[in-house]
Design a protein around this motif. Structure first.
Motif, PDB file in Angstrom:
ATOM      1  N   LYS A  45       0.735  -1.118  -0.036  1.00 52.22           N
ATOM      2  CA  LYS A  45       0.069   0.063  -0.012  1.00 52.22           C
ATOM      3  C   LYS A  45       0.871   1.218   0.107  1.00 52.22           C
ATOM      4  O   LYS A  45       1.925   1.166   0.702  1.00 52.22           O
ATOM      5  CB  LYS A  45      -0.917  -0.292   1.370  1.00 52.22           C
ATOM      6  CG  LYS A  45      -1.762   1.125   1.497  1.00 52.22           C
ATOM      7  CD  LYS A  45      -2.942   1.274   0.353  1.00 52.22           C
ATOM      8  CE  LYS A  45      -3.612   2.625   0.496  1.00 52.22           C
ATOM      9  NZ  LYS A  45      -4.501   2.998  -0.675  1.00 52.22           N
ATOM     10  N   GLY A  72      -8.456   7.527  -0.019  1.00 52.81           N
ATOM     11  CA  GLY A  72      -7.602   8.618   0.817  1.00 52.81           C
ATOM     12  C   GLY A  72      -6.376   8.177   1.491  1.00 52.81           C
ATOM     13  O   GLY A  72      -6.048   9.005   2.305  1.00 52.81           O
ATOM     14  N   HIS A 129      -7.186  11.328  -6.497  1.00 57.85           N
ATOM     15  CA  HIS A 129      -8.043  12.237  -5.672  1.00 57.85           C
ATOM     16  C   HIS A 129      -7.508  12.591  -4.464  1.00 57.85           C
ATOM     17  O   HIS A 129      -8.016  12.518  -3.381  1.00 57.85           O
ATOM     18  CB  HIS A 129      -9.348  11.611  -5.655  1.00 57.85           C
ATOM     19  CG  HIS A 129      -8.999   9.845  -5.120  1.00 57.85           C
ATOM     20  ND1 HIS A 129      -9.324   9.102  -5.933  1.00 57.85           N
ATOM     21  CD2 HIS A 129      -8.454   9.623  -4.082  1.00 57.85           C
ATOM     22  CE1 HIS A 129      -9.062   7.626  -5.445  1.00 57.85           C
ATOM     23  NE2 HIS A 129      -8.513   8.156  -4.085  1.00 57.85           N
ATOM     24  N   THR A 190      -5.595   4.563 -11.176  1.00 58.13           N
ATOM     25  CA  THR A 190      -7.194   4.772 -11.660  1.00 58.13           C
ATOM     26  C   THR A 190      -7.531   5.998 -12.228  1.00 58.13           C
ATOM     27  O   THR A 190      -6.688   6.817 -12.454  1.00 58.13           O
ATOM     28  CB  THR A 190      -7.894   4.467 -10.493  1.00 58.13           C
ATOM     29  OG1 THR A 190      -7.320   5.413  -9.407  1.00 58.13           O
ATOM     30  CG2 THR A 190      -7.728   3.300  -9.569  1.00 58.13           C
TER      31      THR A 190
HETATM   32  O1  RRO Z   1      -5.838   5.483  -1.525  1.00 54.43           O
HETATM   33  C1  RRO Z   1      -6.327   5.689  -2.236  1.00 54.43           C
HETATM   34  O2  RRO Z   1      -7.254   6.556  -2.402  1.00 54.43           O
HETATM   35  C2  RRO Z   1      -5.708   5.502  -3.944  1.00 54.43           C
HETATM   36  C3  RRO Z   1      -4.439   5.614  -4.137  1.00 54.43           C
HETATM   37 BR1  RRO Z   1      -3.272   5.907  -3.133  1.00 54.43          BR
HETATM   38  C4  RRO Z   1      -3.998   5.380  -5.749  1.00 54.43           C
HETATM   39  O3  RRO Z   1      -2.927   5.353  -6.169  1.00 54.43           O
HETATM   40  N1  RRO Z   1      -4.924   4.920  -6.463  1.00 54.43           N
HETATM   41  C5  RRO Z   1      -6.365   5.062  -6.051  1.00 54.43           C
HETATM   42  O4  RRO Z   1      -7.220   4.862  -6.989  1.00 54.43           O
HETATM   43  N2  RRO Z   1      -6.675   5.122  -4.704  1.00 54.43           N
END
Ligand code: RRO
Length: 301
Positions: A45, A72, A129, A190
């Motif tokens: 992560k 997030g 985001h 994404t």
């Molecule tokens: O944690 C997220 O909201 C998130 C991350 Br770090 C990312 O790189 N891509 C995504 O779709 N969500």
């Protein structure tokens, strides 16, 4: 399974499928489980300098042909993540994903991941985001080059850079990664998206704007890898909507040296890696390919 061995720059993996950042990779135990389920490596992560609770619920749901999320960037912070890495790196290759808002912050986080035993670091320059992070810093080629250079100066392990499809200058950004010494490009993260619930008259997720993943983004990811293959010489790792071996082959034939799975792990279960490995072996035998490398980029010929 020797035909499934792949090399991404200086690192080799026994199997070509890698767990994408954000899925089954928040703890040492889940990363170990994925390595035992047929993945060649796991990307952690994305971890930042400080603990972050992420966005409040609702922050994830399935949609037709995919998933949306705005987690997030929830994570315990780089110092607490040491204990998860200690468990995971004993089992196999772990790529440490980090996010920051400045070159110095990226360099410090990457250095800690290297100390924890990561075989490579993946710079998240693409979360769609996150205010001040992700694609907000990853869509400026100059800034991308400065960040990659700072990290290259700070670590010896290979530096992978995960790019966003939310741009019309992907090739320019890819060239900046290569010129700054980046070892590999990971494409794609994404797509910036939104879902509105008519009955509520409001966006579904608490953050409103979210990231779209899953089956529906595969053609976009394959095109991104195709474009990057035409722009850079460093290895590319393909990700976005891979659910079976034929999806993986599209990315490989567009130019990817290896591939990552995210949403499919959620909907198909952890066995998806073994199924893809068997499918690739059967395909290679039927069509006379001796290695993944032999198939890489053939769609361009
Ligand atoms: O944690 C997220 O909201 C998130 C991350 Br770090 C990312 O790189 N891509 C995504 O779709 N969500």
């Amino acid at each position: 399974m020797s035909g499934l061995k792949v090399t991404v720059g200086k690192i080799s993996f026994d199997r070509p499928g890698i767990v994408a950042s954000g899925i089954m990779d928040e703890t040492g135990d889940t990363m170990v489980r994925m390595l035992r389920s047929g993945a060649g490596a796991v990307v952690s992560k994305s971890v930042g300098s400080n603990p972050n609770p992420g966005h409040r619920n609702p922050n994830f749901t399935e949609v037709p042909c995919g998933c949306i999320n705005a987690m997030g960037l929830p994570n315990p912070g780089i110092d607490a993540f040491a204990e998860e890495m200690e468990v995971a790196v004993k089992e196999g290759p772990i790529i440490g994903s980090v996010y920051g808002s400045s070159p110095g912050e990226f360099a410090e986080l990457a250095g800690k991941m290297e100390d924890y035993g990561a075989c490579a670091v993946e710079l998240n320059l693409s979360c769609p985001h996150a205010k001040g992070y992700g694609m907000e810093v990853g869509t400026d080629p100059k800034m991308v080059g400065t960040i990659v250079k700072a990290v290259k100066d700070a670590v010896k392990v290979p530096v992978w850079v995960k790019l966003t499809p939310n741009t019309h200058i992907l090739q320019d950004i890819g060239r900046s990664v290569e010129e700054a010494g980046g070892d590999a490009i990971v494409a794609i993260n994404t797509l910036k998206a939104m879902v509105i619930v008519p009955e509520f008259g409001k966006p579904l997720l608490s953050n409103k704007v979210c990231g779209l993943s899953g089956k529906c983004i595969k053609p976009i990811g394959v095109r991104a890898v195709w474009d990057l293959h035409n722009a850079v010489s460093i290895p590319i790792v393909g990700v976005g909507g891979i659910y079976d071996h034929r999806d993986a082959l599209e990315y490989i034939m567009a130019g990817a040296s290896a591939f990552q799975l995210g949403s499919a792990v959620l909907t198909e279960g952890v066995d998806v890696f073994e199924k893809i490995n068997r499918g690739l072996e059967a395909f290679m035998e039927e069509y006379g390919y001796g290695s993944i490398e032999e198939m890489r980029g053939v769609a361009h010929e």
